[in-house]
Design a protein around this motif. Structure first.
Motif, mmCIF file in Angstrom:
data_model
loop_
_atom_site.group_PDB
_atom_site.id
_atom_site.type_symbol
_atom_site.label_atom_id
_atom_site.label_comp_id
_atom_site.label_asym_id
_atom_site.label_seq_id
_atom_site.Cartn_x
_atom_site.Cartn_y
_atom_site.Cartn_z
ATOM 1 N N GLN A 37 -0.669 -5.118 3.512
ATOM 2 C CA GLN A 37 -0.407 -6.528 3.191
ATOM 3 C C GLN A 37 -1.332 -7.311 3.876
ATOM 4 O O GLN A 37 -1.507 -7.324 5.062
ATOM 5 C CB GLN A 37 0.906 -6.635 3.591
ATOM 6 N N ARG A 90 6.555 0.769 -4.176
ATOM 7 C CA ARG A 90 7.243 0.269 -3.026
ATOM 8 C C ARG A 90 8.774 0.810 -2.993
ATOM 9 O O ARG A 90 9.259 1.360 -2.078
ATOM 10 C CB ARG A 90 7.108 -1.288 -2.741
ATOM 11 N N LYS A 103 -0.326 -12.315 0.630
ATOM 12 C CA LYS A 103 -0.506 -11.445 -0.432
ATOM 13 C C LYS A 103 0.603 -10.455 -0.189
ATOM 14 O O LYS A 103 1.415 -10.137 0.532
ATOM 15 C CB LYS A 103 -1.550 -10.863 -0.653
ATOM 16 N N GLU A 104 1.023 -9.968 -1.666
ATOM 17 C CA GLU A 104 2.148 -8.815 -1.841
ATOM 18 C C GLU A 104 1.581 -7.465 -1.094
ATOM 19 O O GLU A 104 0.264 -7.268 -0.902
ATOM 20 C CB GLU A 104 2.545 -8.660 -3.134
ATOM 21 N N ARG A 105 2.572 -6.849 -0.693
ATOM 22 C CA ARG A 105 2.257 -5.731 -0.139
ATOM 23 C C ARG A 105 1.809 -4.746 -1.289
ATOM 24 O O ARG A 105 2.665 -4.629 -2.182
ATOM 25 C CB ARG A 105 3.221 -4.826 0.615
ATOM 26 N N GLU A 106 0.648 -3.885 -0.924
ATOM 27 C CA GLU A 106 0.114 -3.080 -2.110
ATOM 28 C C GLU A 106 0.174 -1.752 -1.773
ATOM 29 O O GLU A 106 -0.091 -1.377 -0.559
ATOM 30 C CB GLU A 106 -1.198 -3.955 -2.508
#
Length: 127
Positions: free
Chosen positions: A39, A111, A43-46
């Motif tokens: 992350q 996720r 930003k989003e956790r990817e």
């Protein structure tokens, strides 16, 4: 239940390498498929990569394919992320996660599939 602790993060120049470790404790390590996510600020956790319970199957995000390698050592209850040819865009907090899937060769990429998470380790790549 399993507890996860990441280590190995730090500051590295572009083109350099780091190896992250994720040590697990609690329930038997082999019960879990393991994944790495990251992350970046804002930003989003990817998803980055994952490895199956058996260790025979892996999957990588396009952005890291060919540069990162995931592996697991059941004797040490540890999963590793070897990161080579690092780029500034790899800068993020890296998290490991565990999925108690009943399938030996499943490689979860979302996720939602993961029930347990570590606290994260910062990786900073300077240009």
């Amino acid at each position: 239940q399993v507890q996860l602790v990441e280590s190995g993060g730090g500051l590295v120049q572009a083109g350099g390498s780091l190896r992250l470790s994720c040590a697990s404790s609690g329930r038997t390590f082999s019960y879990y498929a393991m994944g790495w996510f990251r992350q970046a600020p804002g930003k989003e956790r990817e998803f980055v990569t994952a490895i199956s319970r058996s260790g025979s199957s892996t999957y990588y995000a396009d952005s890291v394919e060919g540069r990162f390698t995931i592996s697991r050592n059941s004797a040490k209850n540890t999963v590793y992320l070897q990161m080579n040819s690092l780029k500034p865009e790899d800068t993020a907090v890296y998290y490991c996660a565990a999925d108690p899937t009943p399938f030996l060769d499943n490689v979860p990429r979302t996720r939602a599939a993961y029930d347990y998470w570590g606290q994260g380790t910062q990786v900073t790549v300077s240009s």
